[in-house]
Motif scaffolding. Structure first.
Motif, PDB file in Angstrom:
ATOM      1  N   GLN A  21      38.328  51.766  49.208  1.00 44.07           N
ATOM      2  CA  GLN A  21      38.472  52.226  47.663  1.00 44.07           C
ATOM      3  C   GLN A  21      38.373  50.967  46.876  1.00 44.07           C
ATOM      4  O   GLN A  21      38.996  49.812  46.985  1.00 44.07           O
ATOM      5  CB  GLN A  21      40.173  52.599  47.550  1.00 44.07           C
ATOM      6  N   LYS A  45      38.288  53.503  41.531  1.00 46.46           N
ATOM      7  CA  LYS A  45      37.546  54.579  41.930  1.00 46.46           C
ATOM      8  C   LYS A  45      38.263  55.269  42.793  1.00 46.46           C
ATOM      9  O   LYS A  45      39.267  54.634  43.503  1.00 46.46           O
ATOM     10  CB  LYS A  45      36.099  53.749  42.566  1.00 46.46           C
ATOM     11  N   GLN A  46      37.796  56.539  43.685  1.00 43.42           N
ATOM     12  CA  GLN A  46      38.409  57.009  44.601  1.00 43.42           C
ATOM     13  C   GLN A  46      38.284  56.367  46.023  1.00 43.42           C
ATOM     14  O   GLN A  46      37.184  55.988  45.922  1.00 43.42           O
ATOM     15  CB  GLN A  46      38.210  58.700  44.323  1.00 43.42           C
TER      16      GLN A  46
END
Length: 115
Positions: A39, A43-44
């Motif tokens: 990660q 961001k995911q």
């Protein structure tokens, strides 16, 4: 219950290599699939590489040919060999283990790649 502890992160120059380790303890006999996720800030979390109990592997397209996942069942440890690192690989890397019912996560290890 399964406990996971990652190690091996750090700061490396672009083009360099690092090897991450994920040591499992507890009910390790119940683990089937394991994987590495990462990660980056903002961001995911995304899958980087996965490995089954039979050592079948899969990789994100962005790391194919550069990263290799492996596991040593006798040592209850999974590894991620990362070569040709790029600045975009910078992220916190997490280890995950699944027993078919629950997912277990490590605390993460920071990987920073400088340009």
């Amino acid at each position: 219950q399964v406990q996971l502890v990652e190690s091996g992160g750090g700061l490396v120059q672009g083009g360099g290599s690092l090897r991450l380790s994920c040591a499992a303890s507890g009910s390790t006999h119940s683990i089937n699939a394991m994987g590495w996720y990462r990660q980056a800030p903002g961001k995911q979390r995304e899958l980087v590489a996965g490995i089954t109990s039979g050592s079948m592997t899969n990789y994100a397209d962005s790391v194919k040919g550069r990263f290799t996942v492996s596991r040593d069942n006798a040592k209850n440890t999974m590894y991620l060999q990362m070569n040709s690192l790029k600045p975009e690989d910078t992220a916190v890397y997490y280890c995950k283990a699944s027993d078919g019912l629950l997912d277990y996560w490590g605390q993460g290890t920071q990987v920073t790649v400088s340009s």
